[in-house]
Design an enzyme around this catalytic site. Structure first.
Site, PDB file in Angstrom:
ATOM      1  N   ASP A  95       0.824  -1.199   0.000  1.00  0.00           N
ATOM      2  CA  ASP A  95       0.000   0.000   0.000  1.00  0.00           C
ATOM      3  C   ASP A  95       0.864   1.256   0.000  1.00  0.00           C
ATOM      4  OD1 ASP A  95       0.780  -0.593   2.728  1.00  0.00           O
ATOM      5  OD2 ASP A  95      -0.617   0.955   3.381  1.00  0.00           O
ATOM      6  N   GLU A 190       0.165  -1.256   5.632  1.00  0.00           N
ATOM      7  CA  GLU A 190       1.234  -0.865   6.559  1.00  0.00           C
ATOM      8  C   GLU A 190       1.138   0.612   6.899  1.00  0.00           C
ATOM      9  OE1 GLU A 190       5.355   0.539   7.682  1.00  0.00           O
ATOM     10  OE2 GLU A 190       4.011   1.205   6.089  1.00  0.00           O
TER      11      GLU A 190
END
Length: 422
Positions: A95, A190
């Protein structure tokens, strides 16, 4: 050797193309969704997860799977004769941060960078006068990669994803180079602080791991912030503004005063090194209720306890001054991994040796943030962090050094070679 010599490595062209292809995939995460327990927090993360799943299978990894929570796992079996060596795990996250859009990323490759300021198509300027690493890249005639300036680039952490995948490809193409067993995990969310919420620990055989999620060449990180999130809700009292005196209590005013009275010298933009901070992330609401969300960071738990107490005191003091009320709720996000690292010195020693074999000088620096390794270390799997060659993360001026990204790939190759028996 010079770091730019890595531009001539046979694997560097593949590394560059992998990174560019990953950067173009829209994987921006969403903190609000992640805080609600939704993982992945955005559908775009599935796109990269599925691509990596397919590519891991093409490289011949075993037990490749993408879990219901979007973690892509694969087991890279050891070279013949190395099967009994203990495995280790490599991780990178798919991400990108939500503060700057990651949609429609279009990477630009600047070959033989000459050290002059670069005006990007959307007006942003990469200025070496304000960026020492960029100035150094110009002196070295490095190849750097940026976005067009209307988005971030996504080097955090697609540079790490590309380095891991290129390392695997290298070993497949060079079966004569021995390596031990390696596990790989590409994780979602994350950037929201939820990257390890549903990590498939039942799949992980490794007793230690490494995240590939760092920055400048040679940085090796084995300690990080303690991190907490705090939400402060201020309650006011509504009344018609034309007849408000003396009864109305405006929660917006309380929230604004609270933010204004946070220590200015303890903000992200006024601290560095081992200094902690307070950072308001969002303020919203109306007259009857307003909420401030902030993050707190400190390298010691003593300092963190003091910060939490200060938030509580400041919130209640401001509420009382305005005649309203305050409620503070806090939540631990991750802890400093230093203690876990100190208990497993061999994990770091192996990594230092890999840096040396790759001709990369080691620079120990604290992470002014956290990684998935912070959470893994809490879980009993010590996990230091490896550089990727990315710079100016979380901004439209983000850029990646191709030679440094290639050097990180070489470190991963050397790490694999270390985990062998002669």
């Amino acid at each position: 050797m010079k770091i730019t010599d890595y531009l001539n490595e046979p694997f560097t062209a593949s590394l560059k193309e992998r990174f560019i292809s990953y950067a173009k995939i829209y994987t921006e995460s969403n903190s609000e969704q992640a805080d609600k327990g939704i993982q992945p927090s955005t559908p775009g993360q599935w796109d990269l997860a599925k691509l990596l799943n397919s590519q891991l299978k093409e490289l011949g990894l075993e037990n490749v799977q993408t879990t219901d929570f979007c973690y892509t796992y694969g087991f890279f079996k050891a070279s013949a004769g190395q099967e009994n060596n203990p495995p280790y795990c490599l991780l990178a996250h798919i991400d990108t941060v939500e503060e700057v859009t990651g949609k429609d990323v279009n990477p630009i490759v600047h070959e033989n960078y000459d050290g002059k300021a670069i005006t990007l198509p959307y007006g942003n300027v990469l200025d070496p006068a304000k960026d020492k690493a960029l100035a150094l890249a110009g002196e070295e005639k490095d190849t750097i990669i940026s976005s067009t300036g209307h988005t971030l680039l996504g080097g955090d952490d697609k540079a790490g994803v590309a380095a891991i995948m290129t390392m695997l490809e290298y070993f497949v193409q060079h079966p004569e180079v021995k390596h031990g067993p390696i596990e790989v995990i590409f994780s979602p969310d994350e950037e929201t602080g939820h990257g390890m919420d549903h990590v498939p620990v039942d799949l992980i055989k490794s007793k230690y791991a490494y995240t590939v999620d760092g920055g400048h060449l040679g940085e090796l990180e084995k300690e990080c912030f303690n991190a907490y999130k705090a939400d402060v809700t201020f309650t006011g009292k509504s009344k018609h503004t034309g007849d408000a005196r003396p009864d109305m209590v405006n929660a917006i005013n309380i929230a604004s005063a609270f933010v204004a009275n946070l220590p200015r010298h303890q903000m992200p933009e006024t601290t560095d090194g081992y200094q902690g901070f307070y950072c308001p992330m969002k303020i919203e609401g109306g007259i009857e209720e307003a909420e401030v969300s902030l993050i707190l960071r400190d390298f010691t738990m003593e300092g963190m306890k003091e910060r939490l107490a200060n938030v509580e005191l400041l919130a209640n003091t401001q509420a009382q001054l305005f005649g309203g009320k305050a409620q503070v709720t806090s939540e631990q996000q991750y802890l400093n991994m230093k203690e876990g690292m100190d208990k497993a010195p061999q994990v770091v020693e192996n990594l230092v040796k890999a840096y040396e074999q790759a001709s990369v000088p080691v620079k120990f620096v604290p992470i002014r943030g956290g990684t998935d390794g912070s959470r893994l270390t809490e879980m009993g799997i010590p996990t230091p962090n490896i550089f990727t060659g990315g710079h100016s993360y979380h901004s439209r001026n983000e850029w990646v050094s191709l030679s440094q990204m290639a050097a990180a790939t070489q470190v991963l190759i050397e790490l694999g070679k270390i985990n062998t028996t002669n």
